[in-house]
Write a protein that holds these residues in place. Structure first.
Motif, PDB file in Angstrom:
ATOM      1  N   GLY A 109      32.887  36.193  49.515  1.00  0.00           N
ATOM      2  CA  GLY A 109      33.219  35.665  48.202  1.00  0.00           C
ATOM      3  C   GLY A 109      32.297  36.196  47.118  1.00  0.00           C
ATOM      4  N   LEU A 110      31.018  36.323  47.452  1.00  0.00           N
ATOM      5  CA  LEU A 110      30.033  36.780  46.474  1.00  0.00           C
ATOM      6  C   LEU A 110      30.056  38.295  46.279  1.00  0.00           C
ATOM      7  CD1 LEU A 110      26.981  34.571  47.513  1.00  0.00           C
ATOM      8  CD2 LEU A 110      28.322  34.349  45.417  1.00  0.00           C
ATOM      9  N   ARG A 111      30.179  39.040  47.401  1.00  0.00           N
ATOM     10  CA  ARG A 111      30.023  40.492  47.339  1.00  0.00           C
ATOM     11  C   ARG A 111      31.094  41.213  48.151  1.00  0.00           C
ATOM     12  NH1 ARG A 111      26.785  43.321  44.266  1.00  0.00           N
ATOM     13  NH2 ARG A 111      25.681  44.458  45.903  1.00  0.00           N
ATOM     14  N   GLY A 112      32.218  40.584  48.382  1.00  0.00           N
ATOM     15  CA  GLY A 112      33.237  41.153  49.245  1.00  0.00           C
ATOM     16  C   GLY A 112      33.789  42.472  48.779  1.00  0.00           C
ATOM     17  N   ASP A 113      33.827  42.710  47.482  1.00  0.00           N
ATOM     18  CA  ASP A 113      34.326  43.989  46.981  1.00  0.00           C
ATOM     19  C   ASP A 113      33.381  45.123  47.359  1.00  0.00           C
ATOM     20  OD1 ASP A 113      32.453  42.730  45.343  1.00  0.00           O
ATOM     21  OD2 ASP A 113      33.220  43.620  43.483  1.00  0.00           O
ATOM     22  N   LEU A 160      38.405  30.547  47.799  1.00  0.00           N
ATOM     23  CA  LEU A 160      37.149  31.286  47.673  1.00  0.00           C
ATOM     24  C   LEU A 160      36.072  30.686  48.577  1.00  0.00           C
ATOM     25  CD1 LEU A 160      35.580  33.484  45.960  1.00  0.00           C
ATOM     26  CD2 LEU A 160      34.908  31.583  44.470  1.00  0.00           C
ATOM     27  N   ASN A 195      39.582  38.561  52.524  1.00  0.00           N
ATOM     28  CA  ASN A 195      38.331  38.794  51.800  1.00  0.00           C
ATOM     29  C   ASN A 195      38.486  38.286  50.377  1.00  0.00           C
ATOM     30  OD1 ASN A 195      36.106  39.810  50.457  1.00  0.00           O
ATOM     31  ND2 ASN A 195      36.387  41.932  51.113  1.00  0.00           N
ATOM     32  N   GLY A 197      36.470  38.213  47.986  1.00  0.00           N
ATOM     33  CA  GLY A 197      35.748  38.943  46.948  1.00  0.00           C
ATOM     34  C   GLY A 197      36.537  40.090  46.348  1.00  0.00           C
ATOM     35  N   ARG A 296      28.347  39.278  40.801  1.00  0.00           N
ATOM     36  CA  ARG A 296      29.460  38.516  41.378  1.00  0.00           C
ATOM     37  C   ARG A 296      30.669  39.426  41.612  1.00  0.00           C
ATOM     38  NH1 ARG A 296      29.351  37.972  36.013  1.00  0.00           N
ATOM     39  NH2 ARG A 296      31.269  37.716  34.809  1.00  0.00           N
ATOM     40  N   SER A 297      31.443  39.072  42.615  1.00  0.00           N
ATOM     41  CA  SER A 297      32.571  39.907  43.025  1.00  0.00           C
ATOM     42  C   SER A 297      33.683  39.921  41.988  1.00  0.00           C
ATOM     43  CB  SER A 297      33.133  39.409  44.359  1.00  0.00           C
ATOM     44  OG  SER A 297      33.753  38.142  44.182  1.00  0.00           O
TER      45      SER A 297
END
Length: 410
Positions: A109-113, A160, A195, A197, A296-297
């Motif tokens: 959620g925070l850094r999934g991208d 999320l 995912n 993010g 943040r993602s």
């Protein structure tokens, strides 16, 4: 942990440790900046060379620490990968380990991208889950996972920072929705993990492809498909419908969608983080926190207004908070329902509408009509539940009563 997962886990850990080091450095420099200001005021020019040297040394130490932790985590990942290769590939995957997926869900959620690009095995593609494992969407894989498949399906999408395990919240006090819908209406529950993010529009396309495979490979001819989404999951559902062609096989089977606490018009918390990041960037002592918030993602960024299409964000400055949603239509012939939670039944009316379930205001959860768009939900397909929080919507008797009423055939 499988060999490839160990390598990617090391990369993800290295990235996380690097960012945490920057956070500590920022706090350190913000504190020392305050001290330096006091010393400069008291001692004047005499103290400045010493203070400048102190800052330079601290910056160099943190930079070296950042590189060292990143490299160390990657080395550990490679060593674990080599050890796992000796043991064999029969070990349970990282995502199949009890409890591990909760930590991974928060990280995604925070850094999934970022993880999707740099450590894809830590944040895998969208998938169907059953009994703690991934379901292969082949005819054989689906038939093996769903031995008692019925023609009617209900697909659950979490929100999320969650996984499919979120739908079991409170199972010690009451049966989850999946068990009740199976017993009461004969719907076969299907849980999706993704995912959170990533861009909601990207997850929407993935869901459309997944549902197409699911319907084509289902052991018996599909008669009815119901889609239920909590929070972000509801946006992913509407994104998939907006992406798909009306003639797509899975779309023709969708009878109902149900969104639970979904921020159709965005979430104030997401917009608040955006404004905080911008405001702090203009202050020397707040730059460190602004840098953290900027990490943040893109999935979180989409929640500022409830973006569901590529056109809502593509080509626009990510730091511009302007609402640029294009409001793509969804196929006709589908009944759309929304459950709206209000945490405080005794709050005065204006405050009730604003607070909502603590994360999503009432007008956002009900997709209230605006000058730009007409609501998707008819009045008789909106249920307001009082005394319930955002997470409480995942398993609640009153909420289930509305879900069952809407899905019971006439």
């Amino acid at each position: 942990m499988k060999p490839g997962e160990a390598r990617d886990a090391g990369r993800a850990a290295g990235d996380t440790l690097r960012q945490l080091t920057r956070l500590v450095r920022g706090v350190h420099l913000a504190v020392t900046d305050t001290v330096h200001s006091a010393l400069d005021a008291a001692l004047g020019p005499v103290a400045r060379p010493v203070l400048a040297t102190s800052d330079a040394v601290a910056t160099g130490v943190y930079a070296a620490t950042e590189r060292g932790l990143d490299a160390g985590a990657r080395v550990v990942g490679l060593l674990v990968e080599r050890n796992s290769a000796w043991v064999g590939d029969h070990l349970p995957g990282l995502h199949d380990r009890p409890g591990a997926h909760h930590m991974l869900a928060v990280g995604a959620g925070l850094r999934g991208d970022v993880f999707a690009d740099r450590a894809p095995l830590v944040a895998p593609e969208m998938q169907v889950r059953r009994r703690g494992a991934r379901v292969l969407l082949s005819r054989e894989g689906i038939a093996q996972a769903y031995e008692e498949a019925t023609p009617d399906l209900v697909v659950f999408l979490h929100g999320l920072f969650e996984t499919e395990a979120a739908w079991g919240l409170g199972r010690g006090q009451r049966l989850p929705y999946s068990r009740r819908l199976s017993a009461d209406l004969g719907l076969t529950p299907v849980f999706v993990r993704y995912n959170t993010g990533l861009r909601i529009s990207r997850n929407g396309r993935s869901l459309a492809a997944l549902l197409d495979d699911l319907v084509r490979g289902w052991p018996v001819p599909v008669r009815r498909l119901v889609l239920v989404g909590h929070s972000m999951g509801g946006l992913v559902i509407h994104s998939a419908l907006a992406t798909a062609a009306p003639e797509d096989a899975w779309v023709q089977h969708v009878s109902d969608t149900i969104t639970l606490g979904t921020p159709h018009h965005g979430a104030p918390a997401a917009r608040g983080v955006h404004r905080a990041a911008q405001g702090l960037s203009e202050r020397r002592r707040g730059e460190w926190l602004s840098e953290v918030l900027q990490l943040r993602s893109v999935g979180i960024r989409d929640l500022a207004h409830g973006n569901i299409a590529d056109a809502d964000w593509d080509g626009h400055d990510p730091e511009d908070l302007t609402d640029r949603r294009t409001h793509p239509p969804v196929p006709d012939g589908i009944r759309h329902h929304a459950v709206v939670a209000i945490v405080g039944p005794r709050l005065p009316e204006p405050l009730r509408q604003l607070v909502g379930d603590l994360l999503v205001p009432v007008d956002s959860a009900r997709h209230a009509s605006t000058e730009a768009v007409t609501t998707r939900f008819a009045d008789d397909r909106i249920a307001v539940v009082s005394g319930l929080t955002h997470l409480g919507l995942l398993n609640d008797d009153v909420t289930y009563g509305h879900i069952r009423r809407w899905l019971t055939p006439d």
